[in-house]
Design a protein around this motif. Structure first.
Motif, PDB file in Angstrom:
ATOM      1  N   ARG A 133     -11.023  -6.576  -1.237  1.00 45.82           N
ATOM      2  CA  ARG A 133     -10.011  -7.124  -2.153  1.00 45.82           C
ATOM      3  C   ARG A 133      -9.900  -8.642  -2.039  1.00 45.82           C
ATOM      4  O   ARG A 133      -9.667  -9.330  -3.040  1.00 45.82           O
ATOM      5  CB  ARG A 133      -8.660  -6.473  -1.864  1.00 45.82           C
ATOM      6  N   ARG A 180      -1.191   5.143   8.393  1.00 46.49           N
ATOM      7  CA  ARG A 180      -1.197   6.358   7.568  1.00 46.49           C
ATOM      8  C   ARG A 180      -0.297   7.430   8.190  1.00 46.49           C
ATOM      9  O   ARG A 180       0.471   8.095   7.481  1.00 46.49           O
ATOM     10  CB  ARG A 180      -2.627   6.881   7.428  1.00 46.49           C
ATOM     11  N   LEU A 208      -4.945   0.959   3.197  1.00 46.43           N
ATOM     12  CA  LEU A 208      -6.108   0.075   3.163  1.00 46.43           C
ATOM     13  C   LEU A 208      -6.710  -0.071   4.556  1.00 46.43           C
ATOM     14  O   LEU A 208      -6.006  -0.399   5.515  1.00 46.43           O
ATOM     15  CB  LEU A 208      -5.707  -1.303   2.631  1.00 46.43           C
ATOM     16  N   SER A 209      -7.988   0.145   4.660  1.00 47.79           N
ATOM     17  CA  SER A 209      -8.704  -0.162   5.896  1.00 47.79           C
ATOM     18  C   SER A 209      -9.067  -1.641   5.914  1.00 47.79           C
ATOM     19  O   SER A 209      -8.906  -2.355   4.911  1.00 47.79           O
ATOM     20  CB  SER A 209      -9.963   0.699   6.000  1.00 47.79           C
ATOM     21  N   GLU A 261       0.836  -1.200   0.000  1.00 49.10           N
ATOM     22  CA  GLU A 261       0.000   0.000   0.000  1.00 49.10           C
ATOM     23  C   GLU A 261       0.872   1.253   0.000  1.00 49.10           C
ATOM     24  O   GLU A 261       1.996   1.258   0.511  1.00 49.10           O
ATOM     25  CB  GLU A 261      -0.938  -0.007   1.206  1.00 49.10           C
ATOM     26  N   SER A 262       0.339   2.347  -0.552  1.00 48.82           N
ATOM     27  CA  SER A 262       1.062   3.618  -0.638  1.00 48.82           C
ATOM     28  C   SER A 262       0.664   4.517   0.520  1.00 48.82           C
ATOM     29  O   SER A 262      -0.389   4.325   1.139  1.00 48.82           O
ATOM     30  CB  SER A 262       0.755   4.301  -1.965  1.00 48.82           C
ATOM     31  N   SER A 307      -5.172   1.086  10.260  1.00 50.48           N
ATOM     32  CA  SER A 307      -4.973   1.922   9.071  1.00 50.48           C
ATOM     33  C   SER A 307      -4.655   3.364   9.467  1.00 50.48           C
ATOM     34  O   SER A 307      -3.863   4.041   8.783  1.00 50.48           O
ATOM     35  CB  SER A 307      -6.214   1.867   8.189  1.00 50.48           C
ATOM     36  N   GLN A 338       3.128   8.745   6.322  1.00 46.81           N
ATOM     37  CA  GLN A 338       3.256  10.156   5.996  1.00 46.81           C
ATOM     38  C   GLN A 338       4.420  10.805   6.733  1.00 46.81           C
ATOM     39  O   GLN A 338       5.094  11.689   6.187  1.00 46.81           O
ATOM     40  CB  GLN A 338       1.943  10.869   6.327  1.00 46.81           C
ATOM     41  N   ALA A 367     -11.584  -2.375   3.267  1.00 51.11           N
ATOM     42  CA  ALA A 367     -11.003  -2.429   1.924  1.00 51.11           C
ATOM     43  C   ALA A 367     -10.268  -3.751   1.696  1.00 51.11           C
ATOM     44  O   ALA A 367     -10.304  -4.307   0.595  1.00 51.11           O
ATOM     45  CB  ALA A 367     -10.058  -1.249   1.720  1.00 51.11           C
ATOM     46  N   PHE A 385      -0.593   7.340   0.425  1.00 46.96           N
ATOM     47  CA  PHE A 385      -1.801   8.101   0.100  1.00 46.96           C
ATOM     48  C   PHE A 385      -3.022   7.202  -0.083  1.00 46.96           C
ATOM     49  O   PHE A 385      -4.129   7.699  -0.265  1.00 46.96           O
ATOM     50  CB  PHE A 385      -1.574   8.919  -1.176  1.00 46.96           C
ATOM     51  N   ASP A 386      -2.826   5.909  -0.036  1.00 44.35           N
ATOM     52  CA  ASP A 386      -3.943   4.962  -0.195  1.00 44.35           C
ATOM     53  C   ASP A 386      -3.743   3.804   0.777  1.00 44.35           C
ATOM     54  O   ASP A 386      -3.418   2.690   0.394  1.00 44.35           O
ATOM     55  CB  ASP A 386      -4.014   4.458  -1.635  1.00 44.35           C
TER      56      ASP A 386
END
Length: 528
Positions: free
Chosen positions: A484, A513, A476-477, A470-471, A509, A517, A480, A473-474
């Motif tokens: 998937r 995040r 995953l919760s 995962e990035s 998540s 960041q 999510a 900026f995205d």
């Protein structure tokens, strides 16, 4: 109706747990280290048992002196698609006649220290070499000792100083008062292997009938010892001690240390408001705290680590199948010396001596048979596991199949409890690494299409892969991740995903995040 006494015969079945059966069950669930310790006790208790090294065991197979040898290393090997090979468990023990050995050496066997003191060292060495012993084998400098055993190198290795010993040496220099030394030693004994004080000051004072203020004063002295941070009662105090030694414990840093949960959550904005500094200072303070040691005592090590020895070795065969064999280095080699038992029994005059020899012989035979059965059972269970988990060995953890104990028990014709004992504390070496046998047993996760179920371990691995990719900026919760997984035919609930994520020690998540960041800002700022 008259009441009378009658003699009647009834036929029934009952399970009787004999001591020998209890011993066999206990041997089945032992690890290789526990089994070695148990056999060491049996060798001291039973004079008819002999432990044989790997080199001596090959010689014992070639000798024939009327004894029986039973070795777990002869269990043989078996392929995962075939029956285990039956090993030959009957071997002859190695018995050495002292008179024959004396004839071969050309001298009488006596006490090696009863040499003539009048001889010169050269004459003594010459006499030893004439008896078949070289000078190097006699003094141990250039070869093995005269008894054939290798020198004990561990006797020449200095022991590693423990944390308690290191602190005790500093206490002897820092405290001249005998009472303070007694208090200090009690405090040091309460410090664990990572350097934290695990007992309250009031409890130590009550146990020693000392003034709590005096105990606290001695603790303050110990907290200035090396390594820095030792004797702390929690993480905040440990970091504060190290910062005080570096003269960096200003008021802002004290507030920063007192709010470590905010640092763990990467909530730098709240930390900046509490400390009254800007974001750049908070970043510097966080970097400085990361350079500290949260476990100052780990540099001295703890208990000695035991190497992990696999009980079963799996390797690929030329035809694409898998060869499953027992690790001979992890299996015990025990001999029953029947020739010695016959000699002692023939010389026994009292009934008690004959009973003792007979009991020892019976116990030794049963022990060797139990070791043989243990080896065969481990090989059967491991071979069936390899047969069912062939896709995992060939293609990785994503292809691990769901498996339970009943499936293995029905396949090999044993009870589930027996399979559970066999798979406890047993390890398998595969081309993909060493795994505990319990690792191959996992729950099943249903599919959305109703097809073959997925292994819980494979699903856990897929969740870890998704989170690693995962990035910032995205992120995953859990919802999510559930969406998937359903796209790849895995039907799973959100709480199950959260449970698997916690078992992998992956934060939520929100925390991920903030961490990603923060790392991104730390990477961009030096570039600017």
């Amino acid at each position: 109706m008259a009441i009378s006494t009658k003699l009647m015969m009834r036929q029934g079945q009952a399970l009787v747990m004999t001591p020998q059966l209890l011993q066999a069950i206990k041997l089945l669930q032992f690890s290789n280290l526990e089994l070695s310790a148990f056999l060491h006790e049996e060798l001291e208790r039973n004079p008819l048992l002999e432990a044989v090294d790997a080199n001596d065991f090959s010689d014992a197979q070639q000798e024939s002196h009327g004894g029986d040898a039973v070795a777990a290393s002869e269990a043989g090997s078996a392929e995962s698609h075939g029956e285990p090979a039956e090993g030959d468990w009957a071997r002859d023990s190695l018995a050495v006649d002292a008179t024959q050995l004396a004839a071969e050496l050309g001298t009488e066997i006596g006490n090696a220290f009863e040499l003539d003191n009048a001889r010169s060292p050269a004459d003594s060495m010459g006499a030893l070499e004439g008896a078949g012993l070289s000078a190097s084998s006699w003094n141990g400098a250039g070869g093995a000792p005269a008894d054939g055993e290798a020198p004990n190198l561990e006797a020449y290795v200095a022991s590693q100083a423990s944390l308690h010993d290191y602190l005790g040496e500093q206490l002897a220099l820092a405290c001249a008062d005998p009472i303070d030394r007694i208090i200090g030693q009690a405090i040091i004994d309460a410090i664990d292997e990572v350097g934290y004080l695990r007992e309250d000051v009031a409890e130590i004072a009550a146990r020693l009938d000392a003034d709590p203020a005096r105990v606290a004063a001695v603790l303050a002295i110990i907290q200035r010892f090396d390594p820095s941070g030792v004797g702390a009662r929690d993480l905040s105090e440990c970091l504060a001690l190290q910062l005080r030694e570096r003269d960096r414990l200003d008021p802002a840093m004290q507030i920063f240390i007192a709010n470590l949960p905010l640092l763990a959550k990467r909530d730098f904005a709240q930390l900046a408001r509490l400390c009254g500094v800007d974001d750049e200072d908070i970043a510097d303070m966080a970097a400085e705290v990361r350079r500290l040691d949260p476990k100052p005592g780990r540099a001295f090590g703890g208990a000695p680590l035991q190497p992990l020895v696999a009980d079963v070795i799996v390797r690929p065969a030329a035809d694409g199948s898998w060869i499953v064999e027992l690790n001979s280095d992890a299996l015990p080699r025990v001999l029953v010396n029947h020739s010695y038992a016959a000699q002692v029994s023939a010389g026994a005059k009292r009934d008690g001596d004959k009973t003792f020899i007979s009991s020892c012989l019976q116990n030794a035979n049963w022990l060797t048979k139990s070791l043989e059965q243990r080896s065969r059972t481990i090989l059967k269970v491991a071979s069936e596991i390899v047969r069912l988990q062939d896709a995992f060995l060939a293609r990785g953890v994503e292809h691990l199949r769901p498996l339970n104990l009943r499936t293995i028990a029905d396949a090999i014709g044993m009870h589930e409890s027996t399979v559970s004992r066999v798979t406890s504390n047993k390890y398998m070496m595969t081309p993909r690494g060493i795994f505990e046998l319990k690792y191959f047993f996992s729950a099943s996760i249903a599919t959305t299409s109703g097809g073959e179920a997925h292994s819980a371990e494979a699903v856990r691995y897929k969740i870890k892969q998704m989170i690693d990719k995962e990035s910032p900026f995205d992120v995953l919760s859990d919802d999510a991740i559930v969406a998937r997984l359903k796209q790849i035919d895995i039907d799973i609930a959100r709480r199950t995903v959260a449970k698997y994520r916690d078992s992998l020690r992956i934060p939520s998540s929100v925390d991920r995040r903030r961490a990603k960041q923060s790392q991104l800002r730390e990477t961009v700022q030096p570039a600017l």
